[in-house]
Design a protein around this motif. Structure first.
Motif, PDB file in Angstrom:
ATOM      1  N   GLU A 157       0.807  -1.215   0.000  1.00 58.93           N
ATOM      2  CA  GLU A 157       0.000   0.000   0.000  1.00 58.93           C
ATOM      3  C   GLU A 157       0.841   1.266   0.000  1.00 58.93           C
ATOM      4  N   VAL A 158       2.071   1.200   0.480  1.00 60.40           N
ATOM      5  CA  VAL A 158       2.928   2.380   0.535  1.00 60.40           C
ATOM      6  C   VAL A 158       4.260   2.046  -0.127  1.00 60.40           C
ATOM      7  N   ILE A 159       4.660   2.914  -1.047  1.00 57.96           N
ATOM      8  CA  ILE A 159       5.959   2.771  -1.698  1.00 57.96           C
ATOM      9  C   ILE A 159       6.801   3.962  -1.280  1.00 57.96           C
ATOM     10  N   GLU A 160       7.938   3.677  -0.691  1.00 56.04           N
ATOM     11  CA  GLU A 160       8.855   4.711  -0.209  1.00 56.04           C
ATOM     12  C   GLU A 160      10.050   4.752  -1.157  1.00 56.04           C
ATOM     13  N   ILE A 161      10.358   5.945  -1.662  1.00 54.42           N
ATOM     14  CA  ILE A 161      11.461   6.141  -2.600  1.00 54.42           C
ATOM     15  C   ILE A 161      12.472   7.079  -1.955  1.00 54.42           C
ATOM     16  N   ALA A 162      13.699   6.611  -1.823  1.00 50.48           N
ATOM     17  CA  ALA A 162      14.768   7.457  -1.291  1.00 50.48           C
ATOM     18  C   ALA A 162      15.882   7.555  -2.327  1.00 50.48           C
ATOM     19  N   THR A 163      16.417   8.747  -2.491  1.00 46.66           N
ATOM     20  CA  THR A 163      17.577   8.955  -3.353  1.00 46.66           C
ATOM     21  C   THR A 163      18.628   9.721  -2.570  1.00 46.66           C
ATOM     22  N   PHE A 164      19.877   9.459  -2.900  1.00 49.86           N
ATOM     23  CA  PHE A 164      20.983  10.146  -2.241  1.00 49.86           C
ATOM     24  C   PHE A 164      22.258   9.898  -3.019  1.00 49.86           C
TER      25      PHE A 164
ATOM     26  N   MET B 195      20.017  13.672   0.373  1.00 50.50           N
ATOM     27  CA  MET B 195      18.964  12.680   0.574  1.00 50.50           C
ATOM     28  C   MET B 195      17.582  13.292   0.358  1.00 50.50           C
ATOM     29  N   SER B 196      16.778  12.555  -0.390  1.00 53.91           N
ATOM     30  CA  SER B 196      15.392  12.927  -0.640  1.00 53.91           C
ATOM     31  C   SER B 196      14.545  11.672  -0.467  1.00 53.91           C
TER      32      SER B 196
END
Length: 115
Positions: free
Chosen positions: A22-29, A108-109
């Motif tokens: 149900e939740v997709i978490e996207i992190a970039t760094f 980081m985002s």
């Protein structure tokens, strides 16, 4: 008859797996200057195995690297509360200390999307 039953079971199983995400978490760094993919990859795997995958509501996680030290991490959670709780515990997790020391926190985002 067996073929129909098998197809029904497979369809139900796939729906069950998909319905949970149900939740997709996207992190970039970006990694700190001088940190190599070879150096960071085991730290990334350690944070996944020792912390993230142990959190309630965890479904899956994948990470990939791009050019110039860029990384992408995608985590699937059952609920937004599970994602929040994991993030709240992340910075104090033992496995996260080494992980965080090798990346540029200013780059980081993180975003979350609901299905």
């Amino acid at each position: 008859m067996k073929e129909v039953t098998l197809i029904g079971l497979l369809t139900a199983s796939l729906f069950s797996i998909t319905a949970q995400a149900e939740v997709i978490e996207i992190a970039t760094f970006k990694l700190n200057d001088g940190v190599t993919v070879e150096e960071f990859t085991p730290l990334d795997k350690a944070v996944e195995m020792q912390h993230v995958s142990q959190q309630p509501g965890f479904i899956s996680r994948e990470a990939a690297h791009g050019d110039n030290g860029e990384w992408l991490v995608v985590v699937h959670w059952e609920t937004i509360e599970d994602a929040e709780a994991s993030m709240n515990s992340f910075m104090t997790a033992e496995a996260a200390k080494e992980f965080m020391s090798h990346l540029d926190a200013n780059t980081m985002s993180m975003k979350r999307y609901s299905k």
